[in-house]
Design a protein around this motif. Structure first.
Motif, PDB file in Angstrom:
ATOM      1  N   TRP A  64    -130.278  60.562  41.660  1.00  0.00           N
ATOM      2  CA  TRP A  64    -130.031  61.991  41.862  1.00  0.00           C
ATOM      3  C   TRP A  64    -130.722  62.471  43.129  1.00  0.00           C
ATOM      4  O   TRP A  64    -131.771  61.954  43.525  1.00  0.00           O
ATOM      5  CB  TRP A  64    -130.555  62.798  40.675  1.00  0.00           C
ATOM      6  N   GLU A  65    -130.156  63.483  43.727  1.00  0.00           N
ATOM      7  CA  GLU A  65    -130.722  64.082  44.934  1.00  0.00           C
ATOM      8  C   GLU A  65    -131.457  65.359  44.512  1.00  0.00           C
ATOM      9  O   GLU A  65    -130.834  66.332  44.109  1.00  0.00           O
ATOM     10  CB  GLU A  65    -129.600  64.402  45.930  1.00  0.00           C
ATOM     11  N   VAL A  66    -132.780  65.333  44.604  1.00  0.00           N
ATOM     12  CA  VAL A  66    -133.605  66.456  44.147  1.00  0.00           C
ATOM     13  C   VAL A  66    -134.273  67.111  45.350  1.00  0.00           C
ATOM     14  O   VAL A  66    -135.022  66.466  46.081  1.00  0.00           O
ATOM     15  CB  VAL A  66    -134.669  65.996  43.133  1.00  0.00           C
ATOM     16  N   HIS A  67    -133.989  68.407  45.553  1.00  0.00           N
ATOM     17  CA  HIS A  67    -134.543  69.176  46.667  1.00  0.00           C
ATOM     18  C   HIS A  67    -135.512  70.229  46.129  1.00  0.00           C
ATOM     19  O   HIS A  67    -135.261  70.843  45.087  1.00  0.00           O
ATOM     20  CB  HIS A  67    -133.437  69.890  47.445  1.00  0.00           C
TER      21      HIS A  67
ATOM     22  N   ARG B 222    -124.121  72.773  48.060  1.00  0.00           N
ATOM     23  CA  ARG B 222    -123.267  72.122  47.065  1.00  0.00           C
ATOM     24  C   ARG B 222    -124.110  71.500  45.953  1.00  0.00           C
ATOM     25  O   ARG B 222    -123.845  70.382  45.477  1.00  0.00           O
ATOM     26  CB  ARG B 222    -122.356  71.074  47.717  1.00  0.00           C
ATOM     27  N   ALA B 223    -125.132  72.242  45.535  1.00  0.00           N
ATOM     28  CA  ALA B 223    -125.987  71.784  44.446  1.00  0.00           C
ATOM     29  C   ALA B 223    -125.281  71.969  43.109  1.00  0.00           C
ATOM     30  O   ALA B 223    -124.580  72.964  42.896  1.00  0.00           O
ATOM     31  CB  ALA B 223    -127.309  72.551  44.456  1.00  0.00           C
ATOM     32  N   ASP B 224    -125.464  71.033  42.211  1.00  0.00           N
ATOM     33  CA  ASP B 224    -124.874  71.122  40.880  1.00  0.00           C
ATOM     34  C   ASP B 224    -125.739  71.936  39.929  1.00  0.00           C
ATOM     35  O   ASP B 224    -125.258  72.438  38.916  1.00  0.00           O
ATOM     36  CB  ASP B 224    -124.684  69.715  40.298  1.00  0.00           C
TER      37      ASP B 224
ATOM     38  N   GLU C 282    -123.637  80.526  35.494  1.00  0.00           N
ATOM     39  CA  GLU C 282    -124.094  79.830  36.683  1.00  0.00           C
ATOM     40  C   GLU C 282    -124.816  78.566  36.226  1.00  0.00           C
ATOM     41  O   GLU C 282    -125.358  78.503  35.128  1.00  0.00           O
ATOM     42  CB  GLU C 282    -125.088  80.685  37.494  1.00  0.00           C
ATOM     43  N   ALA C 283    -124.838  77.546  37.076  1.00  0.00           N
ATOM     44  CA  ALA C 283    -125.602  76.345  36.763  1.00  0.00           C
ATOM     45  C   ALA C 283    -127.044  76.591  37.163  1.00  0.00           C
ATOM     46  O   ALA C 283    -127.498  76.188  38.221  1.00  0.00           O
ATOM     47  CB  ALA C 283    -125.021  75.135  37.498  1.00  0.00           C
TER      48      ALA C 283
END
Length: 356
Positions: free
Chosen positions: A26-29, A131-133, A276-277
């Motif tokens: 996963w890409e975690v920011h 484009r975050a999920d 919303e997510a």
């Protein structure tokens, strides 16, 4: 799966670390408005239960914190020359700077991506542009994420009337201290603890919090008092306790007046949105304590609920965009949901085990 966490305090860092270690793909920011080395507090207290929960979930972080923790098991109460000591209370403290640094280092090693000195006025738009999920708000008591989605989270906040100030001192305490002082305007108290295990002779090594009722604060003329004058008065009042040591204000309070805060009480009806997510954790979701200390203690205790709600925020909160995201992710969508629930279940077992 791309996750954006707004806020680089203990709650945001711990959440990022758990998610990234659980799913390295996963890409975690993490977005934080301040610089990496900035901090706005002195010490952080951790209970044995909190440390056990951290160890169960991330032994590497626990190992990194261990040599920096100061331990005590005695509480000392002073009042009008009387002294009461109570033992058997195992607590640990660490400087907030060191806590954040160790968590940042662990996050970097895991592959978390940081965006420092980015003040985000519109976190939802930022999440969309990236484009975050999933968007997680961990941006403090005055959370921009929570305020932007106020109707979804339904927060309720009140302010206590007691006034307190967050200070530091060079006095190396060996107990947790409560000291009560009677003044001509009424009672005030200090509670203090050592937070720096290895300090130099002239270094601030203990947290010193002074608290008084609103009426005493007003009658005593503390409102608007310049920082240097306020510190001098407090040093005189608590001279017996300080034993010649000085008090220090936080760097941003050195000029102007010292910041007397009020005890905030914040509750949210829900921690995730249905349209919303999004999810909130740490101070944005619930605060019933002083504003600054001990985020990690409560972060550990509520971690199960936070990550579980992140899963629900993904599964239930995407609304009309759910089919679009599922289509883009293909068969991975269900796997993402299952992994989020897996993090929650694993974390919950650890916290429950520590409590038991």
């Amino acid at each position: 799966m791309k996750i954006l966490i707004n806020g680089g305090g203990p709650a945001g860092l711990f959440g990022a670390l758990l998610l990234k270690k659980r799913r390295p793909d996963w890409e975690v920011h993490v977005t934080e408005r301040h610089a990496a080395e900035d901090t706005f507090g002195w010490g952080v207290v951790l209970s044995e239960d909190a440390l056990e929960a951290i160890t169960l979930q991330d032994a590497d972080l626990a190992d990194a914190l261990s040599p920096l923790l100061h331990h005590w098991n005695t509480i000392e109460i002073r009042r009008k020359g009387e002294l009461v000591r109570s033992t058997g209370h195992d607590f640990y403290a660490i400087s907030r700077y060191q806590l954040l640094k160790q968590m940042q280092d662990q996050c970097k090693s895991a592959g978390v991506i940081f965006h420092w000195q980015q003040s985000v006025a519109d976190p939802v738009q930022q999440a969309l542009s990236m484009r975050a999920d999933l968007l997680i708000g961990a941006d403090g008591l005055y959370s921009a994420v929570r305020q932007q989605l106020d109707a979804h989270f339904q927060p309720k906040q009140t302010q206590g009337k007691t006034r307190f100030v967050w200070l530091g001192t060079t006095l190396p305490l060996d107990t947790f201290l409560f000291s009560f002082i009677e003044t001509e305007h009424g009672w005030m108290q200090a509670h203090a603890y050592k937070h720096d295990r290895d300090n130099g002779n002239d270094a601030v090594c203990s947290t010193w919090i002074v608290e008084m009722p609103e009426a005493v604060w007003k009658k005593g003329g503390w409102e608007g008092l310049q920082t240097t004058d306020a510190l001098s008065r407090l040093e005189l009042l608590f001279a017996d306790d300080l034993q010649g040591h000085k008090l220090y204000a936080l760097a941003h309070q050195q000029r102007g007046s010292v910041q007397w805060m009020q005890f905030p009480q914040l509750y949210c009806q829900r921690w995730y949105t249905e349209s919303e997510a999004g999810d909130i954790m740490g101070d944005p979701s619930a605060a019933f304590r002083y504003y600054n200390p001990d985020e990690l203690t409560r972060t550990a205790d509520q971690g199960y609920g936070d990550v579980y709600n992140a899963a629900r925020g993904y599964q239930m909160g995407l609304g009309d965009s759910a089919s679009r995201i599922d289509a883009r992710l293909g068969g991975a969508a269900q796997g993402i949901r299952n992994d989020l629930y897996g993090v929650a279940d694993e974390y919950g077992r650890g916290v429950r085990g520590a409590v038991d």
